[in-house]
Design a protein around this motif. Structure first.
Motif, PDB file in Angstrom:
ATOM      1  N   HIS A 117       0.924  -1.192   0.230  1.00 15.22           N
ATOM      2  CA  HIS A 117       0.040   0.028  -0.062  1.00 15.22           C
ATOM      3  C   HIS A 117       0.838   1.296   0.130  1.00 15.22           C
ATOM      4  O   HIS A 117       2.152   1.211   0.646  1.00 15.22           O
TER       5      HIS A 117
ATOM      6  N   LEU B 195      -7.490   4.328   0.053  1.00 20.62           N
ATOM      7  CA  LEU B 195      -8.371   4.114  -1.032  1.00 20.62           C
ATOM      8  C   LEU B 195      -7.424   4.161  -2.061  1.00 20.62           C
ATOM      9  O   LEU B 195      -6.550   4.715  -2.177  1.00 20.62           O
ATOM     10  N   ASN B 196      -7.782   3.404  -3.050  1.00 20.70           N
ATOM     11  CA  ASN B 196      -6.742   3.309  -4.193  1.00 20.70           C
ATOM     12  C   ASN B 196      -7.276   4.368  -5.137  1.00 20.70           C
ATOM     13  O   ASN B 196      -8.283   4.855  -5.016  1.00 20.70           O
ATOM     14  N   GLU B 197      -6.906   4.333  -6.374  1.00 26.05           N
ATOM     15  CA  GLU B 197      -7.304   5.431  -7.341  1.00 26.05           C
ATOM     16  C   GLU B 197      -8.617   5.295  -7.816  1.00 26.05           C
ATOM     17  O   GLU B 197      -9.072   6.114  -8.311  1.00 26.05           O
ATOM     18  N   GLU B 198      -9.343   4.215  -7.647  1.00 30.39           N
ATOM     19  CA  GLU B 198     -10.582   3.892  -8.111  1.00 30.39           C
ATOM     20  C   GLU B 198     -11.482   4.450  -6.905  1.00 30.39           C
ATOM     21  O   GLU B 198     -12.916   4.011  -6.896  1.00 30.39           O
TER      22      GLU B 198
ATOM     23  N   GLU C 144     -11.552   2.779  -3.853  1.00 31.69           N
ATOM     24  CA  GLU C 144     -12.052   1.682  -3.361  1.00 31.69           C
ATOM     25  C   GLU C 144     -11.013   1.201  -2.098  1.00 31.69           C
ATOM     26  O   GLU C 144      -9.902   1.605  -2.282  1.00 31.69           O
TER      27      GLU C 144
ATOM     28  N   GLU D 124      -8.600  -0.250   0.117  1.00 29.84           N
ATOM     29  CA  GLU D 124      -7.570  -1.033  -0.460  1.00 29.84           C
ATOM     30  C   GLU D 124      -6.896  -1.660   0.974  1.00 29.84           C
ATOM     31  O   GLU D 124      -6.286  -2.897   0.953  1.00 29.84           O
ATOM     32  N   TYR D 125      -6.818  -0.770   1.769  1.00 28.38           N
ATOM     33  CA  TYR D 125      -6.338  -1.111   3.175  1.00 28.38           C
ATOM     34  C   TYR D 125      -6.926  -0.474   4.293  1.00 28.38           C
ATOM     35  O   TYR D 125      -7.479   0.538   4.113  1.00 28.38           O
TER      36      TYR D 125
ATOM     37  N   HIS E  52     -12.924  -4.299   2.472  1.00 31.19           N
ATOM     38  CA  HIS E  52     -12.019  -4.166   1.318  1.00 31.19           C
ATOM     39  C   HIS E  52     -12.903  -4.236   0.031  1.00 31.19           C
ATOM     40  O   HIS E  52     -13.749  -5.102  -0.167  1.00 31.19           O
ATOM     41  N   GLY E  53     -12.317  -3.453  -1.035  1.00 34.05           N
ATOM     42  CA  GLY E  53     -12.833  -3.134  -2.391  1.00 34.05           C
ATOM     43  C   GLY E  53     -14.238  -2.306  -2.399  1.00 34.05           C
ATOM     44  O   GLY E  53     -14.683  -2.180  -3.388  1.00 34.05           O
TER      45      GLY E  53
ATOM     46  N   THR F 210     -16.422   1.285  -2.049  1.00 28.12           N
ATOM     47  CA  THR F 210     -16.063   2.548  -2.173  1.00 28.12           C
ATOM     48  C   THR F 210     -16.687   3.031  -0.702  1.00 28.12           C
ATOM     49  O   THR F 210     -17.510   2.251  -0.200  1.00 28.12           O
TER      50      THR F 210
ATOM     51  N   GLY G 262      -4.881   7.872  -5.005  1.00 26.69           N
ATOM     52  CA  GLY G 262      -5.647   7.411  -3.991  1.00 26.69           C
ATOM     53  C   GLY G 262      -5.689   8.399  -2.844  1.00 26.69           C
ATOM     54  O   GLY G 262      -5.451   9.589  -2.997  1.00 26.69           O
TER      55      GLY G 262
END
Ligand code: C2E
Ligand code: MG
Ligand code: MG
Length: 557
Positions: A3, A31-34, A36, A38-39, A54-55, A57, A108
């Motif tokens: 991450h 949050l990742n760039e989508e 969502e 991630e961690y 996880h996953g 939004t 993110g």
């Protein structure tokens, strides 16, 4: 390291962040760039249990566990507007979290969440609501306890009126918080102006107010006051250059008959308010025994629905749409189903209205769009997917981004997505809705008007917006071969649509005779049990295999 965490450390002597982050007392979410999750570190995991973040939004995660707040900040994430933001979240158990968000260099975000419940509660110990100057919840409850204790001695009745503004959130969202605050102050002014000196008015929070009334002529006094408040608060406001209308709904409970405990009386007034809102807002209702059971059942369903989203109990089925000139499948309509753990399949008519009312329609609608686009991307290029869009999805102002993101992630060309809108969506704030529809259409997405003919003014919408397709409601199609009134209606709709350059599709075709009539009238397409029931994704895909004849469209959801 999996991450990308905040980049200000490690410095020499600090533990590496991969060890420190999981241990931190502050809850941390990356949050990742989508956008969502991630961690999550351990503290964050505990906050959202049993939901696995996880996953998800953030809007989906919060809706899944019944948390509120942060809408604006998370919308800004999607548009990438602000590098930093803060908001307050309220968990389902009323804990309050201050959430700070910072954009990361990889696109993110990192969120840190601090529990501020105690701090806020301490501040609330002061007696008055800072915004309106009315009593606050604590004082209201204390006075209610005192009056109920007196009433036990004297036998005099005590009434609690619970009041909530109708559609206040829309005003706050569209005109901003300063206008919302000014409106609340005006409401408080009108409220106190209507009271007897012995009555007590309080703001319980947000747009909720309460009145404690001790007139001895009950229920007549409470009825007169409730009617007066609905009328007074419902009158037009002139605020900062805006002319505003906001309604009020009122729920009334009276001691001794509706309870002698403060909490019971408050809960019963709240149930009566809930009834007033359900009956169409801008009204008052008295508590009745039996409201309890009905409303408890609804609340239970609300909790189950939020869990259904988190636990992936929702699925889509796909109903074939047939192009009549070629007899080929031109697309499928995605229809939602809720499968409960005991195996019952709940139809959308039983839960979509509730989902709309409690706001869960937003994460559900987002999920439907993403799932349907992903599914359709696996079909041949000639096959499109139609997705139903709720009025509430227009109200968020985020529909365009959600659609764009669903298309981008699935790789589905915009021209293979059709959005079905009903008159309900067009009725509200029609200019904003029309602009949203126009933007979607510019992107290449097709727009269909669903259930045409069932609303109040379907016709007037046809001149406001150039729909690609009109779906003729099944009530005009059913028995068209036998009912002499339906045929001319369908004929008129087909002629009208052709004149406006729009296609037509007849819904709910069940018999060969109906199909023959619809064909003779020149409809472009049909959708109904005769040509195909809603199918599981696998069955829909199998149907598209080149060797399958059309007649084998079985009723396997
Ligand atoms: P709709 O968009 O008009 O969908 C067509 C409904 O008619 C579907 O009911 C479908 O199963 C039913 N139907 C299709 N052919 C026939 C037929 O030959 N005879 C009869 N009697 N019925 C037929 P369903 O799936 O129960 O959906 C009901 C409504 O729920 C939909 O009406 C739509 O307004 C709403 N809905 C369904 N899925 C979603 C969704 O994902 N999001 C939103 N916002 N609304 C949805
Ligand atoms: Mg539809
Ligand atoms: Mg329809």
């Amino acid at each position: 390291m999996p991450h990308s965490a905040p980049d200000s450390y490690p410095r020499r002597g600090f533990p590496p962040r991969s060890t420190a982050l999981p241990e931190m007392a502050t809850a941390v979410i990356i949050l990742n760039e989508e956008r969502e999750v991630e961690y999550v570190n351990r503290s964050a995991e505990e906050l959202f249990e049993p939901v696995d973040p996880h996953g998800c939004t953030m809007p989906v995660l919060l809706a899944s566990c019944g948390a509120r707040g942060g809408e604006e900040m998370f919308a800004d994430h999607v548009s990438g507007q602000d590098a930093e933001g803060t908001c307050r979240l309220r968990l389902v158990d009323e804990r309050l979290l201050d959430c700070t968000s910072r954009r990361l260099s990889n696109g993110g975000y990192v969120l840190s969440l601090d529990d501020v419940t105690e701090h806020v509660r301490n501040a609330e110990l002061a007696n008055h609501d800072a915004l309106t100057g009315l009593a606050n919840r604590k004082i209201f409850r204390e006075r209610l306890s005192e009056r109920l204790a007196d009433a036990r001695q004297s036998g005099k009745p005590v009434a609690v009126l619970y009041l909530d503004l109708d559609r206040f959130k829309a005003i706050n969202d569209t005109l901003g918080h300063p206008v919302g605050d000014a409106l609340l102050r005006k409401v408080a002014g009108r409220l106190t102006g209507a009271l007897h000196p012995d009555d007590l008015a309080a703001r319980l929070g947000g747009d909720e107010f309460a009145v404690l009334q001790s007139g001895s002529e009950q229920p007549a006094s409470a009825q007169a006051l409730a009617a007066r408040l609905v009328d007074l608060i419902g009158r037009t406001y002139a605020l900062e250059g805006h002319t505003l209308n906001v309604g009020a709904s009122v729920g009334v409970a009276i001691a001794p008959q509706d309870g002698y405990e403060p909490d019971t009386l408050l809960r019963h007034a709240d149930l009566a308010l809930f009834r007033a809102k359900a009956d169409g807002r801008g009204a008052y209702r008295f508590f009745e025994h039996g409201m309890n059971d009905r409303i408890q059942a609804r609340r239970l369903m609300e909790i189950e629905l939020r869990r259904a989203l988190a636990l992936k109990q929702l699925r889509l089925v796909y109903q074939p749409q047939i192009h009549l000139a070629s007899n080929a499948i031109s697309g499928f309509e995605a229809l939602i189903r809720w499968e409960t753990p005991d195996g019952r399949v709940v139809p959308p008519s039983e839960f979509i209205p509730l989902a709309e009312e409690i706001g869960v329609i937003l994460p559900i609608g987002e999920w439907v769009l993403r799932t349907a686009c992903k599914q359709a991307a696996a079909w041949p290029d000639s096959v499109a997917v139609s997705v139903n869009v709720s009025p509430a999805q227009f109200r968020t102002g985020r529909l365009v981004e959600t659609v764009a993101s669903a298309l981008a992630r699935s790789g589905l060309p915009a021209a293979r997505l059709e959005l079905e809108v009903t008159e309900g969506a067009l009725l509200e704030g029609s200019d904003a809705v029309t602009r949203t529809l126009a933007t979607l259409r510019q992107m290449g997405v097709r727009i269909a008007m669903d259930d045409f003919g069932t609303g109040y003014s379907s016709l007037s919408y046809l001149q406001k917006f150039p729909f690609d397709r009109i779906k003729v409601d099944k009530s005009f199609v059913r028995g068209i071969d036998r009912n002499s009134h339906r045929l001319p209606i369908v004929r008129a709709i087909v002629t009208l649509a052709a004149g406006l350059g729009m296609e037509t599709m007849a819904e709910g075709v069940e018999t060969e005779a109906e199909l023959a009539c619809i064909r003779a009238e020149g409809c472009d397409g049909v959708q109904g049990y005769l040509t195909g029931c809603p199918l599981s994704p696998e069955a829909a895909t199998a149907l598209l295999a080149p060797s399958r004849p059309l007649s084998s469209t079985g009723a396997t959801e």
